[in-house]
Design an enzyme around this catalytic site. Structure first.
Site, PDB file in Angstrom:
ATOM      1  N   GLU A 145      37.913  47.791  30.951  1.00  0.00           N
ATOM      2  CA  GLU A 145      37.876  49.320  31.465  1.00  0.00           C
ATOM      3  C   GLU A 145      38.853  50.139  30.803  1.00  0.00           C
ATOM      4  O   GLU A 145      39.542  51.116  31.166  1.00  0.00           O
ATOM      5  CB  GLU A 145      38.376  49.252  32.937  1.00  0.00           C
ATOM      6  N   GLU A 193      30.691  44.469  36.675  1.00  0.00           N
ATOM      7  CA  GLU A 193      31.235  44.451  37.919  1.00  0.00           C
ATOM      8  C   GLU A 193      30.548  45.116  39.223  1.00  0.00           C
ATOM      9  O   GLU A 193      30.488  46.421  39.068  1.00  0.00           O
ATOM     10  CB  GLU A 193      32.766  44.875  38.022  1.00  0.00           C
TER      11      GLU A 193
END
Ligand SMILES: *[C@@H]1O[C@H](CO)[C@@H](O)[C@H](O)[C@H]1NC(C)=O
Ligand SMILES: *[C@@H]1O[C@H](CO)[C@@H](O)[C@H](O)[C@H]1NC(C)=O
Ligand SMILES: *[C@@H]1O[C@H](CO)[C@@H](O)[C@H](O)[C@H]1NC(C)=O
Ligand SMILES: *[C@@H]1O[C@H](CO)[C@@H](O)[C@H](O)[C@H]1NC(C)=O
Ligand SMILES: *[C@@H]1O[C@H](CO)[C@@H](O)[C@H](O)[C@H]1NC(C)=O
Length: 851
Positions: free
Chosen positions: A183, A252
C-alpha cells in the site's frame, strides 16, 4: 531387492508424488487472469497469518479454507518476528514459515506470499524491526541506503529460503504470487523526492530475484513493467490495473474490521461481502482475497497500533478461535461454488452488458461451445426488484447479485442466505474449579503473589533533567517505562490540612499512564485508537516532606502504518502539580530517574526459570484491586475439546501468560455507549462503523489461550495486573455453539450446488430448505422457534408474523429433535397442503438449541 506389494505401492506413490511435485507450474498472466500451466484461472484466496494462530491449528484452518471453496492461502511475512535483532533469525513455533507453506502445499492449495517486508497489518511497527529505526541514518520506506539494504537483505533471505525448499510454483511448489512493499502508492507523494525512486527500486529489486512467478504491489498505481498493481478496499469492482495486459486482482477484501481497546465491535454483513465479491467477478475480476479469512490473535506484544486489541478476530469467516462463523463462512462457500461453476465460460467467453432497469444490470458471458453465464445485479440500496432476463423473471433483493451459471437457474443470490446461523457462547468455568490444591491435607487454593515496587527497582538506568521519549528509551523491549522524581512539600502547605487540593496535571504523547505517589495509585489515563496523546488531571494526596512521584508510562502496540510512522513518539511531555501556595510546580525539567521495564519482566517471572528469582508470597485469598501485582497459580486444563478464552472482565489492565507463553495484553476497556445501530442494514456501501455492536461493553473481554498450550494438569497461569482487579473472578471459558438458526423464503434459490456440480438437471418447482447441524456429539435438544408463514427478525429474536402455520413447530420437531442434523424443506407435505395466506411469499424460520 525384494519388495512386498504394499511397499511397492508406497514406492510408486512416492515416486508419483515426487514427480508431480517436481513438475514446475508456469505462472504468467494476461489481461484476463493469471495463467497457471497454460490455463486461465479464477482464484479465491484467503488470508491466514501464521503467527496469529499456533502450528497445531494450521492444518485445520487451511482445511477449512479449502472446504470453504478457496484455492489459495495468503499470508504476509513478519520481519520483526523473524529477525529480533540484526542477523539473529527465528523461524520456529508460530514463526515456522516453512512448516506453514508445507501445510498449504500438502493441502493442495496455492499460496500468495506477501513478503513486504513492510506489512502494516495492525502488527507491531508494521512488521519492521524496531532496531532498524536505531541504525543511524535510517529512514523507512524511502530512497534511503540503509533501509533499502536491510529490506533487500531480508527479502532475499525469504526468497532464498522458499527457493531452497522449491516452494515457488516455478519449482513445483505452491507459491503463485509474491508481493513486495505494501500500500505504498497511497503515500508515495508524501515521501517527496524519495518516494517514487524507492517504489521503482523495490519493484526492480524484487524482479531481480527471479522467482519465476509474478510480483504484485497492492495500491501501487505506478507499479512498473510486469509487476501487477492490485486493489485493497471494501469494493474493487470499479478497479482497473495500470496496464491493459494486467489482470484485475483484489488483494484485500475486508470481511470485517479490526478493533482497538476502547472501540465498539465492527461487523460486516455476509450479504454485503458476497455482493462485493460477486460484483468484482461480474466486472471481470479474476483473483479475490479475503483479508482476513481467519484473523486470529495478536499474542504477546505483537499487536500494532497503538491500541489494537489482542484479538484480531476481524469478524472473519473463521473466528479467532478457529470455529466457522455462520452464516458468513457457509454463505461465502456457496458463493465460491457458484462462481466456480462459471469459471471457464467467464474466462474464455465474451461479455455483454445488459441494462435491466434503472439500477439493474446483467453481465452475460457466452463462449463458443454455447455455454452461457449471467450475473444479475440490483444495486438499488432500497428497493427489491423483479427483473426479466431471457424470458424469465427473477427476484433481486436490493443491493444483491444473482448468479446464473446456465443463464437460467439462479444458483445463488448474495442477499438470500440459505446457510444456518450459529449461536456461539463463552461458557465459563470458574478458575477455582481448575486450580490445584497445594497438598492433599489442605483444601486451600493457592495463589502466589509478587508485588512490584511503584518506581525504580534496584538502580535507575539513568537520570536526566528532562522528560525523555518513551519509545526511544525502551526501544520496545517492554511496554513499560518508569519516570520517577521526588518533591519536597513544606509542612505549611494548605492542602495538607484542608483536604486534597493538590492536583497532578500531566501530558503524554501516548499511550497510557498510571500515576503513583508514595506507592499509592493516584490516577490513570490513556489515549485511544483515534487520538494517541492524552492528558491526565487528577487530585492527589501529598505529605509533608519528601514525596516520591512514580509515573508508569506504557505503550500499547507501536504505530503500524502511515507516512514516517517510525518517528511517532510516546511518553510524558509535561508534569505539573497545582495547588501550592506559590501556584503550580512544573516538574517537566526536574531531575527524573528512569527504569526500563518491570522487575518481574526483567527476571522473567512468568517462566519456570525466572519464577524462582523473586520471592512469591503464597496465599489462599489473593489480594484484590491491588495495583502492580503479579499473580501466579496452577490450573488444570478445562474439560472438553472446545477452544478456550480467559475471561478478564473483572481485571484492570495488564498481561497474561500460560506455561511461559504470552497470551497477550488484556484490558477490558469499554467502548463508547453510543454508536451501535439497533439493527444492521446490509444494503448500501459498507464502512467500518456501519454495523457496530458492543456499545458500553468491554471491547475485549475474552483472551484466546490455544488448547495446545495446556497440559492436562499443572499449568502455570501468570498475570501481571497494573492497576487492580479481582483475580478470583477470572474464568476459563469454553467457546461453544449453543444453538442454530435458519431462515429461508420461497423465492430463495432451491438448487443444491453439489448436485449441480455433478450435472444433475433441475426442475422448476423445487423449494428451498433449511439445513441445521449442531456440533459433533451434540443434538438438537429443543426447537425454540419455528414458523412457516411470514416470520421476521434475526436469529435469537425471530418473531411470528401475521401469517403463521399453527403446526410449524411439530413439523420441525418431527424432522429435527434429538438429531445432530436435519433438513426441513419448504416443500414439506404439511406446508404444501396448507392453504395459508394467499399472496404472501412464505418464509420458514427455525431456532433450535444444541446440547
Ligand atoms: C509459460 O507460459 C507462457 C504463456 O502462457 C509462455 O509464453 C512461456 O513460454 C511459458 N514458459 C515456460 C518456461 O514454459
Ligand atoms: C424469448 O421469447 C421470444 C418470444 O417468444 C423468443 O423469440 C426468444 O427466443 C426467447 N428467448 C430466450 C432466450 O429464450
Ligand atoms: C513552590 O513551592 C514548592 C513546594 O513548597 C517548591 O518545591 C518550589 O520550589 C516553589 N516554587 C517556587 C517558584 O517558588
Ligand atoms: C478518543 O479520544 C478523543 C479525545 O479524548 C475523543 O474525542 C474521542 O471520542 C475518543 N474516541 C473514542 C472512540 O473513544
Ligand atoms: C528519538 O531519537 C532520535 C535520535 O536521537 C530523534 O531524532 C527523534 O526525534 C527521537 N524521537 C522522538 C519521538 O523524540
Amino acid at each position: 531387492m525384494a519388495m512386498s506389494s504394499s511397499s511397492l505401492l508406497i514406492f510408486f506413490s512416492l515416486l508419483c508424488f515426487s514427480i508431480s511435485s517436481a513438475l514446475a507450474a508456469n505462472v504468467t498472466y494476461d489481461h484476463r487472469s493469471l495463467i497457471i500451466d497454460g490455463r486461465r484461472r479464477l482464484i479465491i484466496s484467503t488470508s491466514i497469518h501464521y503467527p496469529r494462530s499456533v502450528p497445531e491449528m494450521w492444518p485445520r484452518l487451511v482445511a477449512m479454507a479449502k472446504d470453504g471453496g478457496a484455492d489459495a492461502i495468503e499470508t504476509y511475512v513478519f520481519w520483526n518476528g523473524h529477525e529480533p535483532s540484526p542477523g539473529n533469525y527465528y523461524f520456529e513455533d508460530r514463526f515456522d514459515l516453512v512448516k506453514f507453506v508445507e501445510i498449504v502445499r500438502d493441502a493442495g492449495m496455492y499460496l500468495l506470499l506477501r513478503i513486504g517486508p513492510f506489512v502494516a497489518a495492525e502488527w507491531n511497527f508494521g512488521g519492521v524491526p524496531v532496531w532498524l529505526h536505531y541504525v543511524p541514518g535510517t529512514v523507512f520506506r524511502t530512497d534511503n541506503k540503509n533501509f533499502k539494504f536491510y529490506m533487500e537483505k531480508f527479502l532475499t533471505l525469504i526468497v532464498d529460503m522458499m527457493k531452497q525448499r522449491r516452494f515457488f510454483a516455478s519449482q513445483g511448489g505452491p507459491i503463485i504470487l509474491s508481493q513486495v512493499e505494501n500500500e505504498y502508492g497511497d503515500i508515495e507523494t508524501v515521501y517527496g523526492e524519495g518516494g517514487k525512486p524507492y517504489a521503482m527500486w523495490a519493484a526492480n529489486m524484487a524482479l531481480s530475484k527471479n522467482i519465476g512467478v509474478p510480483w504484485i504491489m497492492c495500491q501501487q498505481y505506478d507499479a512498473p513493467g510486469p509487476v501487477i498493481n492490485t486493489c485493497n478496499s471494501f469494493y474493487c469492482d470499479q478497479f482497473t490495473p495500470n496496464s491493459l495486459d494486467k489482470p484485475k486482482i483484489w488483494t484485500e477484501n475486508w470481511p470485517g474490521w479490526f478493533k482497538t481497546f476502547g472501540s465498539r465491535n465492527p461487523h460486516r454483513p455476509p450479504e454485503d461481502i458476497a455482493f462485493a465479491v460477486a460484483r468484482f467477478f461480474q466486472k471481470g475480476g479474476s483473483l479475490q482475497n479475503y483479508y482476513m479469512y481467519h484473523g486470529g490473535t495478536n499474542f504477546g506484544r505483537t499487536s500494532g497500533g497503538p491500541f489494537i486489541t489482542t484479538s484480531y478476530d476481524y469478524d472473519a469467516p473463521i473466528d479467532e478461535y478457529g470455529l466457522a462463523r455462520l452464516p458468513k463462512w457457509a454463505h461465502l462457500k456457496e458463493l465460491h461454488k457458484s462462481i466456480k461453476l462459471c469459471e471457464s465460460t467467464m474466462l474464455f467467453g465474451m461479455s455483454t452488458l445488459l441494462h435491466l432497469g434503472h439500477q439493474q444490470e446483467a453481465n452475460v458471458y457466452t463462449d463458443s461451445s454455447g455455454n452461457c453465464v449471467a450475473f444479475l445485479a440490483n444495486i438499488d440500496e432500497v428497493n427489491d426488484k423483479l427483473v426479466d432476463f431471457q424470458n424469465r423473471s427473477y427476484h433481486l433483493p436490493a443491493w444483491s447479485v444473482s448468479i446464473l451459471p446456465d443463464c437460467k437457474n439462479e444458483a445463488f443470490n448474495t442477499a438470500k442466505i440459505r446457510s444456518q446461523t450459529s449461536m456461539v457462547d463463552m461458557v465459563p468455568e470458574n478458575l477455582q474449579a481448575t486450580m490445584k490444591s497445594p497438598s492433599k491435607f489442605s483444601g486451600d487454593l493457592r495463589w502466589d503473589i509478587f508485588m512490584e515496587k511503584a518506581g525504580i527497582w534496584e538502580e535507575p538506568d539513568f537520570v536526566k533533567e528532562t522528560l525523555v521519549d518513551h519509545i526511544n528509551t525502551t526501544k520496545d523491549s517492554t511496554d513499560y517505562l518508569w519516570y520517577t522524581t521526588s518533591l519536597h512539600v513544606d509542612e505549611r502547605e494548605d492542602f495538607l490540612y484542608a483536604g486534597s487540593k493538590g492536583r497532578l496535571i500531566l501530558e503524554s504523547k501516548g499511550h497510557a499512564v498510571h500515576a503513583f505517589i508514595n506507592q499509592e495509585l493516584q490516577g490513570s489515563a490513556s489515549g485511544n485508537g483515534t487520538v494517541s496523546p492524552f492528558k491526565l488531571e487528577t487530585p492527589i494526596t501529598l505529605k509533608a516532606g519528601k514525596n516520591e512521584i512514580a509515573l508508569l508510562s506504557m505503550t500499547v502496540g507501536l504505530q503500524n502504518a502511515g507516512p514516517f510512522f517510525e518517528w511517532v513518539g510516546a511518553g510524558l511531555t509535561s508534569v505539573k502539580i497545582s495547588g501550592f501556595r506559590n501556584g503550580t510546580v512544573d516538574l517537566t525539567s526536574a531531575v527524573w530517574s528512569y527504569k526500563v521495564g518491570l522487575e518481574g519482566e526483567h527476571k522473567g517471572v512468568y517462566n519456570i526459570d525466572g519464577s524462582s528469582k523473586v520471592k512469591w508470597i503464597s496465599m489462599s485469598e489473593p489480594p484484590r484491586y491491588k495495583p502492580l501485582t503479579w499473580y501466579k497459580t496452577v490450573i488444570d486444563a478445562p474439560k472438553g475439546a472446545e477452544p478456550v478464552g480467559l475471561d478478564m472482565n473483572h481485571m484492570g489492565k495488564g498481561q497474561a501468560w500460560l506455561n511461559g507463553k504470552a497470551i497477550g495484553r488484556y484490558w477490558p476497556r469499554k467502548g463508547p455507549r453510543h454508536g451501535c445501530p439497533a439493527s444492521c442494514n446490509y444494503r448500501g456501501k459498507f464502512f467500518p462503523d456501519k454495523c457496530n455492536n458492543g456499545c458500553g461493553e468491554p471491547t475485549q473481554r475474552w483472551y484466546h489461550v490455544p488448547r495446545s498450550w495446556f497440559q492436562p494438569s499443572g499449568n502455570i497461569l501468570v498475570i501481571f495486573e497494573e492497576k487492580g482487579g479481582d483475580p478470583t473472578k477470572i474464568a476459563l471459558s469454553r467457546r461453544r455453539v449453543t444453538g442454530v438458526c435458519g431462515l429461508v423464503s420461497e423465492n430463495y434459490p432451491s438448487i443444491d450446488l453439489e448436485s449441480w456440480d455433478r450435472g444433475v438437471k433441475f426442475e422448476d418447482g423445487t423449494k428451498a430448505s433449511i439445513h441445521l447441524k449442531c456440533p459433533e456429539r451434540t443434538q438438537i435438544s429443543s426447537v425454540r422457534f419455528a414458523s412457516f408463514g411470514n416470520p421476521s427478525g434475526i436469529c435469537g429474536s425471530y418473531i411470528q408474523g401475521s401469517c403463521h402455520y399453527p403446526h410449524s413447530a411439530s413439523v420441525v420437531e418431527k424432522a429435527c429433535l434429538n438429531k445432530n442434523e436435519c433438513v426441513v424443506s419448504l416443500s414439506e407435505a404439511k406446508f404444501v397442503t396448507t392453504e395459508l395466506c394467499d399472496g404472501v411469499t412464505k418464509t420458514l424460520a427455525i431456532e433450535a438449541a444444541c446440547d
